[in-house]
Design a protein around this motif. Structure first.
Motif, short mmCIF file in Angstrom:
data_model
loop_
_atom_site.label_atom_id
_atom_site.label_comp_id
_atom_site.label_asym_id
_atom_site.label_seq_id
_atom_site.Cartn_x
_atom_site.Cartn_y
_atom_site.Cartn_z
N GLY A 117 0.83 -1.20 0.00
CA GLY A 117 0.00 0.00 0.00
C GLY A 117 0.86 1.24 0.00
N ILE A 118 0.31 2.31 0.54
CA ILE A 118 0.99 3.62 0.52
C ILE A 118 0.87 4.27 1.89
CG2 ILE A 118 0.91 5.97 -0.42
CD1 ILE A 118 0.01 4.76 -3.07
N LEU A 119 1.96 4.88 2.34
CA LEU A 119 1.95 5.75 3.50
C LEU A 119 2.20 7.17 3.01
CD1 LEU A 119 4.06 3.75 6.11
CD2 LEU A 119 1.59 4.14 6.17
N SER A 120 1.58 8.14 3.67
CA SER A 120 1.74 9.52 3.20
C SER A 120 1.85 10.49 4.36
CB SER A 120 0.56 9.91 2.31
OG SER A 120 -0.66 9.85 3.01
N PHE A 121 2.47 11.62 4.07
CA PHE A 121 2.50 12.78 4.97
C PHE A 121 2.70 14.00 4.08
CE2 PHE A 121 6.93 11.83 4.33
CZ PHE A 121 7.54 13.07 4.28
N GLY A 122 2.23 15.14 4.51
CA GLY A 122 2.38 16.34 3.69
C GLY A 122 1.87 16.08 2.28
N THR A 123 2.72 16.36 1.30
CA THR A 123 2.38 16.06 -0.09
C THR A 123 3.15 14.85 -0.61
OG1 THR A 123 4.09 17.60 -0.86
CG2 THR A 123 1.86 18.48 -0.58
N THR A 124 3.72 14.07 0.30
CA THR A 124 4.61 12.96 -0.07
C THR A 124 3.91 11.63 0.13
OG1 THR A 124 6.56 14.25 0.57
CG2 THR A 124 6.81 11.86 0.46
N GLN A 125 4.12 10.73 -0.83
CA GLN A 125 3.62 9.37 -0.74
C GLN A 125 4.77 8.39 -0.88
OE1 GLN A 125 0.50 8.95 -3.71
NE2 GLN A 125 -1.05 9.54 -2.22
#
Length: 212
Positions: A117-125
């Motif tokens: 899957g994907i983890l994200s924070f801010g505008t980052t993936q």
């Protein structure tokens, strides 16, 4: 995505602060144990006006989780742990004092990270890459736009993670490296759990333990 490295505890573990232009930040594998190590981390975040939003563990051997409880409490942020690492994390209190960590704190896990899957924070993936072998549920985190891989203890510069700990298996680790690391672009920069950065291209040619 920008990455700041700190080297903490007697195992010389790499703790990473990952941030982007939003100034949101994720603390990956906080290994800070001594007060001066904790202060070094806090001072960097404060001086750079960063906003920590989460803690992520690649895996849960003691040197990578020593600062989990402190960082979660100090910054009031959630702790995210690979779902396959629960037994590894649960075992830490039983042996922490044997390594001299008498003040190890158990941290509450707020979310279990799936194996894909994907983890994200801010505008980052960042893509989640499942890479067992060093540890049962070891994960890596890949940011494809900037070709940066947070690899934990899967692979080091011209070395690999040890496989003689509970849950370790050399054949499994070798497969993880071949399928999850060496299939990436050659210029992907690897940020390992110990030691200096390297690249996928360098390791595919020069790693004596697993060559492409």
């Amino acid at each position: 995505m920008r990455i700041q490295t700190f080297v903490f505890n007697p195992f010389f573990e790499n703790t990473y602060i990952v941030t982007d232009d939003t100034r949101e930040a994720v603390i990956i594998d906080p290994g800070c144990y001594e007060d001066y190590e904790k202060q070094e981390l806090v001072s960097y975040i404060g001086e750079n006006k960063l906003k920590p939003v989460a803690i992520w563990n690649t895996h849960c051997h003691i040197d990578h989780v020593l600062g989990n409880a402190y960082c979660a409490r100090h910054f009031n942020i959630p702790l995210l742990v690979p779902e396959g690492e629960k037994p590894v994390l649960d075992s830490v209190p039983a042996y922490s004092s044997n390594y001299g960590f008498q003040q190890y704190e158990i941290a509450e896990v707020n979310e279990w990270i799936p194996n894909k899957g994907i983890l994200s924070f801010g505008t980052t993936q960042l893509d989640i890459l499942y890479a067992p072998g060093h540890s049962l549920g070891h994960l890596m985190f890949l940011e494809r736009k900037t070709n940066q891989l947070i690899a934990g203890d899967v692979i080091f510069r011209e070395s690999i993670g040890r496989t003689d700990l509970p849950g370790g298996d050399y054949a499994t680790l070798e497969r993880s490296i071949r399928e999850q690391v060496y299939t990436l672009q050659k210029d992907v920069v690897i940020y390992p759990g110990h030691g200096p950065t390297t690249t996928v291209g360098h390791e595919a040619i020069h790693n004596p333990f697993v060559r492409k």
